[in-house]
Design a protein around this motif. Structure first.
Motif, short mmCIF file in Angstrom:
data_model
loop_
_atom_site.label_atom_id
_atom_site.label_comp_id
_atom_site.label_asym_id
_atom_site.label_seq_id
_atom_site.Cartn_x
_atom_site.Cartn_y
_atom_site.Cartn_z
N ASP A 140 0.83 -1.20 0.00
CA ASP A 140 0.00 0.00 0.00
C ASP A 140 0.87 1.26 0.00
O ASP A 140 0.59 2.22 -0.72
N ARG A 141 1.96 1.26 0.79
CA ARG A 141 2.88 2.42 0.80
C ARG A 141 3.52 2.61 -0.56
O ARG A 141 3.64 3.74 -1.05
N LEU A 142 3.94 1.51 -1.19
CA LEU A 142 4.57 1.62 -2.51
C LEU A 142 3.59 2.18 -3.54
O LEU A 142 3.94 3.07 -4.33
N VAL A 143 2.37 1.69 -3.53
CA VAL A 143 1.38 2.16 -4.49
C VAL A 143 1.04 3.63 -4.21
O VAL A 143 0.90 4.44 -5.15
N THR A 144 0.93 4.01 -2.95
CA THR A 144 0.65 5.41 -2.60
C THR A 144 1.79 6.31 -3.07
O THR A 144 1.54 7.39 -3.63
N ASP A 145 3.03 5.87 -2.88
CA ASP A 145 4.17 6.65 -3.36
C ASP A 145 4.13 6.79 -4.88
O ASP A 145 4.43 7.86 -5.42
N LEU A 146 3.77 5.72 -5.58
CA LEU A 146 3.68 5.79 -7.04
C LEU A 146 2.59 6.77 -7.48
O LEU A 146 2.77 7.54 -8.43
N LEU A 147 1.46 6.74 -6.79
CA LEU A 147 0.37 7.66 -7.14
C LEU A 147 0.78 9.11 -6.86
O LEU A 147 0.47 10.01 -7.64
N LEU A 149 3.80 10.27 -6.94
CA LEU A 149 4.76 10.60 -7.98
C LEU A 149 4.05 10.91 -9.29
O LEU A 149 4.41 11.85 -10.00
N ALA A 150 3.04 10.13 -9.62
CA ALA A 150 2.29 10.37 -10.86
C ALA A 150 1.55 11.71 -10.79
O ALA A 150 1.46 12.42 -11.79
N ARG A 151 1.04 12.07 -9.62
CA ARG A 151 0.36 13.35 -9.48
C ARG A 151 1.31 14.51 -9.65
O ARG A 151 0.94 15.57 -10.14
N LEU A 152 2.53 14.34 -9.20
CA LEU A 152 3.53 15.40 -9.35
C LEU A 152 4.00 15.54 -10.78
O LEU A 152 4.52 16.56 -11.18
N ARG A 153 3.86 14.48 -11.55
CA ARG A 153 4.31 14.42 -12.93
C ARG A 153 5.77 14.82 -13.03
O ARG A 153 6.18 15.57 -13.89
#
Length: 179
Positions: A140-147, A149-153
């Protein structure tokens, strides 16, 4: 004053010579114009072809830097763009490889414990539940970090260094993989 029959011959010859000179000048101007236009547009056509190749996914584009100053500037910009795109895609591949590895580790642990539970190999269901919970929280932490990061583009991100208790980390890994 001369009669038209006398002066018409030289005037007609003069007009013919002027017409031939104009026609020859026009032909020469057209030939020079076509040659000059091709010479000027050749580097631009190369740049356009390189841009099309970049758009099609070819990152091994390298243009010769010659021609008028404006074309040299465009060729250099296209060369830099090709190098930066290649580097960016390389970073993206490396990042995806790293992420896939990081996601596989907790998934493997969860799958292993689930299979062990299903087969009846693990007898301490409470401890198994704790391990599965910790590994799913890690996912869950990894997926949250990926999301995030994607939001920051962002193509690069900052890593914050934090102290890590290696003994505790190794013990946790040992508990996960002990069974």
């Amino acid at each position: 004053v001369q009669p038209a029959s006398i002066s018409g011959g030289p005037v007609a010859a003069l007009l013919l010579r002027i017409s031939l000179a104009l026609l020859a000048g026009l032909v020469i101007a057209v030939v020079v114009g076509v040659v000059a236009a091709r010479r000027i547009t050749r580097p631009l056509r190369r740049v356009a072809e390189a841009a099309e190749r970049l758009g099609a996914g070819d990152r091994n584009v390298s243009l010769p830097v010659d021609g008028p100053a404006e074309v040299v500037g465009i060729a250099e910009a296209i060369n830099v763009l090709a190098r930066e795109l290649s580097a960016s895609e390389s970073r993206q591949r490396d990042f995806l490889l790293s992420v896939s590895h990081e996601l596989r580790t907790p998934l493997t642990a969860i799958r292993g414990y689930a299979e062990a539970l299903a087969d009846g190999v693990v007898t301490d269901a409470a401890r198994t539940g704790v391990v599965i919970g910790e590994e799913s929280a890690r996912l869950d932490r990894l997926v949250t970090d990926l999301l995030d990061l994607a939001r920051l583009r962002a193509d690069t991100f900052r890593v914050t260094n934090a102290p890590v208790d290696l003994v505790h980390l190794i013990q946790d890994a040992g508990h996960v993989w002990a069974d």
